[in-house]
Design an enzyme around this catalytic site. Structure first.
Site, PDB file in Angstrom:
ATOM      1  N   PHE A  81       0.851  -1.187   0.000  1.00  0.00           N
ATOM      2  CA  PHE A  81       0.000   0.000   0.000  1.00  0.00           C
ATOM      3  C   PHE A  81       0.893   1.244   0.000  1.00  0.00           C
ATOM      4  O   PHE A  81       1.855   1.329   0.766  1.00  0.00           O
ATOM      5  CB  PHE A  81      -0.939  -0.005   1.202  1.00  0.00           C
ATOM      6  CG  PHE A  81      -1.974   1.088   1.112  1.00  0.00           C
ATOM      7  CD1 PHE A  81      -2.969   1.031   0.143  1.00  0.00           C
ATOM      8  CD2 PHE A  81      -1.936   2.172   1.960  1.00  0.00           C
ATOM      9  CE1 PHE A  81      -3.915   2.053   0.031  1.00  0.00           C
ATOM     10  CE2 PHE A  81      -2.882   3.195   1.853  1.00  0.00           C
ATOM     11  CZ  PHE A  81      -3.867   3.127   0.883  1.00  0.00           C
ATOM     12  N   ARG A 124     -12.758  -3.818  -7.649  1.00  0.00           N
ATOM     13  CA  ARG A 124     -12.550  -4.695  -6.485  1.00  0.00           C
ATOM     14  C   ARG A 124     -13.880  -5.098  -5.851  1.00  0.00           C
ATOM     15  O   ARG A 124     -14.783  -4.269  -5.692  1.00  0.00           O
ATOM     16  CB  ARG A 124     -11.761  -3.968  -5.390  1.00  0.00           C
ATOM     17  CG  ARG A 124     -10.408  -3.482  -5.749  1.00  0.00           C
ATOM     18  CD  ARG A 124      -9.588  -3.164  -4.494  1.00  0.00           C
ATOM     19  NE  ARG A 124     -10.266  -2.268  -3.544  1.00  0.00           N
ATOM     20  CZ  ARG A 124      -9.727  -1.852  -2.405  1.00  0.00           C
ATOM     21  NH1 ARG A 124      -8.517  -2.267  -2.038  1.00  0.00           N
ATOM     22  NH2 ARG A 124     -10.379  -1.026  -1.606  1.00  0.00           N
ATOM     23  N   TYR A 160     -10.663  -0.767  10.291  1.00  0.00           N
ATOM     24  CA  TYR A 160     -11.880  -0.236   9.666  1.00  0.00           C
ATOM     25  C   TYR A 160     -12.285  -1.005   8.426  1.00  0.00           C
ATOM     26  O   TYR A 160     -13.300  -0.691   7.812  1.00  0.00           O
ATOM     27  CB  TYR A 160     -11.754   1.256   9.355  1.00  0.00           C
ATOM     28  CG  TYR A 160     -10.498   1.687   8.641  1.00  0.00           C
ATOM     29  CD1 TYR A 160     -10.306   1.420   7.285  1.00  0.00           C
ATOM     30  CD2 TYR A 160      -9.509   2.384   9.316  1.00  0.00           C
ATOM     31  CE1 TYR A 160      -9.155   1.816   6.641  1.00  0.00           C
ATOM     32  CE2 TYR A 160      -8.343   2.795   8.672  1.00  0.00           C
ATOM     33  CZ  TYR A 160      -8.172   2.506   7.343  1.00  0.00           C
ATOM     34  OH  TYR A 160      -7.028   2.905   6.700  1.00  0.00           O
ATOM     35  N   LYS A 161     -11.486  -1.992   8.043  1.00  0.00           N
ATOM     36  CA  LYS A 161     -11.835  -2.795   6.872  1.00  0.00           C
ATOM     37  C   LYS A 161     -12.663  -4.003   7.337  1.00  0.00           C
ATOM     38  O   LYS A 161     -13.782  -3.835   7.785  1.00  0.00           O
ATOM     39  CB  LYS A 161     -10.566  -3.196   6.131  1.00  0.00           C
ATOM     40  CG  LYS A 161      -9.796  -1.999   5.565  1.00  0.00           C
ATOM     41  CD  LYS A 161      -8.533  -2.456   4.840  1.00  0.00           C
ATOM     42  CE  LYS A 161      -7.712  -1.269   4.373  1.00  0.00           C
ATOM     43  NZ  LYS A 161      -8.355  -0.515   3.277  1.00  0.00           N
ATOM     44  N   ASP A 215       2.183  -5.983   7.188  1.00  0.00           N
ATOM     45  CA  ASP A 215       0.983  -5.150   7.242  1.00  0.00           C
ATOM     46  C   ASP A 215      -0.208  -6.064   6.969  1.00  0.00           C
ATOM     47  O   ASP A 215      -0.294  -6.692   5.906  1.00  0.00           O
ATOM     48  CB  ASP A 215       1.084  -4.031   6.200  1.00  0.00           C
ATOM     49  CG  ASP A 215      -0.137  -3.123   6.182  1.00  0.00           C
ATOM     50  OD1 ASP A 215      -1.222  -3.547   6.650  1.00  0.00           O
ATOM     51  OD2 ASP A 215      -0.027  -1.994   5.666  1.00  0.00           O
TER      52      ASP A 215
END
Lengths: 411, 411
Positions: free
Chosen positions: B127, B370, B223-224, B198
């Site tokens: 990321f 996605r 938060y995912k 990560d």
């Protein structure tokens, strides 16, 4: 130190009479709250505000709310509301993280902007976390920087041409002693140093005027006088004259010039936006926004006048009954923030006894009893109740009772 | 990659059937939500949980809640609940800040633990913010470190004895391609490198087993897939064997051995507690705790099995109708996370058209559509609805309509 009306730092506002503003906050009946300099009370509207963000935005709009509800712009939007309270230019303040992180950001940028010097000057009245963050950064850099600590009284004379950065908290968290921001900033600049001001105990306590003082960086938290809630996000100010050249050490994607281009190389966004790091704390910012709905209205000059009246009254009443307590805050009102502190060797137990009587202040090692004053919810009756309780606890030796001889708790 | 029952990383749980768990979340009627890998939906109980923390704790207990409501211990308490999901030892995870900050902390500590080397190896699938944070740290240190980026396929062969730190995101945010954590960690250790993982797209997507893999550091957001809310706090894991010697670069007071002694010099707390920085984000952690009330029950093996079934079905259905879309996720389920991605040159417009039909996925530049899958609220009916909508949008050339030819929005 006051700012005139302009696009920045307007201290005037329609809310000049604080007789009924206590009702805007959730404070239990019978409680006299003097700890807003640690954690401000709950603004009643914050509960509904946060609920609406959770249900109407997160719940109903899901990920689309980042755009539809304006979450991406929230740190700047909130920052601009803070800007008025600290005399900052519009667009010069952004929100996020914690105060310690913001100290690190300001210091890391400032150090690179003064590369020939190695001394970071601060004082022993600075909040320890600011000093710790500087120590951590200095250790990481391993470039021979030195954190020099002097007493608050010796700061001015210690600003010499070795100083790279003057890093101070304007109001001492223990004594409430207030530095002269404009004077110290001017002297630092004259000696070639940059200045970072921590406004933790300033914002919401009195009008601050960063721009007029010429501050280079400023940081602060929003859970004290601003009533943003436990762990509410911090703010950082970068003087517009520096904002395009301050390199962000914490170069996260939200501070990137084009976060959603997902390029592999960091390019700093324009201005203070580069001091954003990660995904903004939307729910916490929502609670803060509810509090700012009140602050947007507050006349800061009137607030300060009232704070001084109340602080002077507390000093007079306590000194009138309790010679055992020694005033450690400046007696001259313009030299202190919005708190009154007394030293007392049994201060921890005495504060526990006061809290048991519904008068909530706090204690700071080694012997300081703190009373933070916020005219939005503290009035003269609070001051008189507190003084009466102090009289009872101190002169009745209530603090000696076994139930108050507990070990110091974490706050 | 699965952990047996023990004090860490127990993947089993009573919640193995996900037919009715969608009701635990607030998802609007008619919406098919495949963007939990960007922002998980609102757990219904989170609203009441946050309200109670605001009213009963902040409102009624005021500053005393730091002790009475256990706010100080909250980051560790929540961290221990995350630990089960990532196969981490109890007491090895703490919460706070954002993922970018946690990346910085892990990297800054790791660099000092491997002082003879200068290469930080990562891949172009990491990321961007992780890369940006590394770039910022390298620039601050000014000690000749180099961020070396290779393709994901070439990571393993690129681990040589120049590498100080291998820093990877386990699951590629665009393609869903999953690295072999155990294998890469072992190779890195064999070459004398430390490893930072990560887990942004891993935690809550499948069972992770940090301890068995021997990871040195790990970080992630909540938060995912964990549904902690917009900007929910991040986590950091430090392997217990390193936790007493990892120097925290961001040395804030909450990571101090005795925060409330207010001493002038930083002394790191024992273990992962030293990775705490500032005041914990209590309200945001409260929302996350409500989500973890669900996660505590989830059987991670069953969740993973179901995720694979649903992902395989989506691939089969889309490939059966739309040859225009090219699968860019691994076809072999164990090599991907819990998302399915397709490349399509008009992907942005096509995703806008899908969203208009109530099928919410997202788009990542340059051409990736996605679909994140979470069996807690996605079922077979969702997959079939999504495939039908994709069929309609792609084969009906709906994406060519003027209303979808807007500029890419920020998400």
């Amino acid at each position: 130190m006051r700012t005139n009306d302009s696009d920045r730092g307007r201290t005037t506002g329609q809310l000049r009479d604080f007789a009924r503003t206590r009702d805007l906050f959730e404070i239990p009946r019978g409680i006299v709250y003097f700890d807003g300099n640690s954690l401000g009370p709950l603004p009643r509207d914050a509960v509904e505000k946060v609920r609406r963000v959770m249900v109407d935005q997160w719940g109903h709009e899901l990920v689309l709310a980042w755009n539809t509800a304006g979450w991406f712009a929230q740190p700047r939007r909130v920052g601009d509301r803070i800007a008025r309270l600290i005399g900052a230019e519009s667009g010069s303040v952004t929100m996020g993280d914690t105060l310690s992180i913001k100290v690190y950001q300001a210091l890391a940028s400032a150090i690179e902007m003064n590369p020939q010097r190695r001394v970071i000057l601060s004082d022993v009245g600075n909040f320890p976390s600011d000093l710790y963050m500087a120590q951590g950064l200095i250790s990481s850099l391993n470039q021979g920087h030195q954190l020099k600590l002097v007493t608050p009284e010796r700061v001015e004379e210690s600003i010499d041409t070795d100083v790279a950065i003057l890093m101070l908290t304007e109001v001492d968290y223990r004594t409430g002693r207030r530095h002269d921001m404009a004077r110290l900033t001017a002297k630092a600049h004259a000696r070639g140093a940059l200045v970072i001001w921590d406004l933790a105990h300033s914002v919401g306590a009195f009008p601050v005027d960063l721009a007029s003082a010429g501050a280079d960086f400023a940081v602060g938290c929003t859970y004290k006088f601003l009533n943003g809630g436990p762990g509410a996000p911090a703010f950082i100010y970068v003087a517009p004259r520096h904002a395009e050249r301050a390199r962000p050490a914490l170069s996260g994607w939200m501070g990137h010039d084009k976060p959603f281009a997902f390029t592999k190389h960091y390019v700093a966004a324009s201005g203070v936006e580069r001091m954003r790091v990660g995904t903004p704390p939307v729910l916490a910012l929502a609670a803060l926004e509810a509090s700012l709905d009140i602050w947007d209205q507050v006349d800061l000059d009137a607030l300060r006048d009232r704070s001084i009246e109340l602080g002077d009254l507390l000093i007079a009443l306590v000194e009138g009954c309790c010679s055992q307590l020694r005033l450690v805050s400046p007696r001259v009102a313009c030299e202190r923030g919005s708190q009154v502190s007394f030293a007392f060797d049994r201060g921890y137990a005495a504060m526990q006894a006061l809290i048991a009587r519904g008068v909530i202040g706090d204690f700071r090692a080694p012997d300081i009893m703190r009373f933070g004053i916020c005219p939005l919810y503290n009035g003269e009756e609070d001051i008189r109740k507190a003084a009466a309780a102090i009289d009872e606890v101190i002169n009745g030796c209530v603090f000696s009772r076994p139930e108050y001889q507990v070990e110091n708790a974490v706050t």
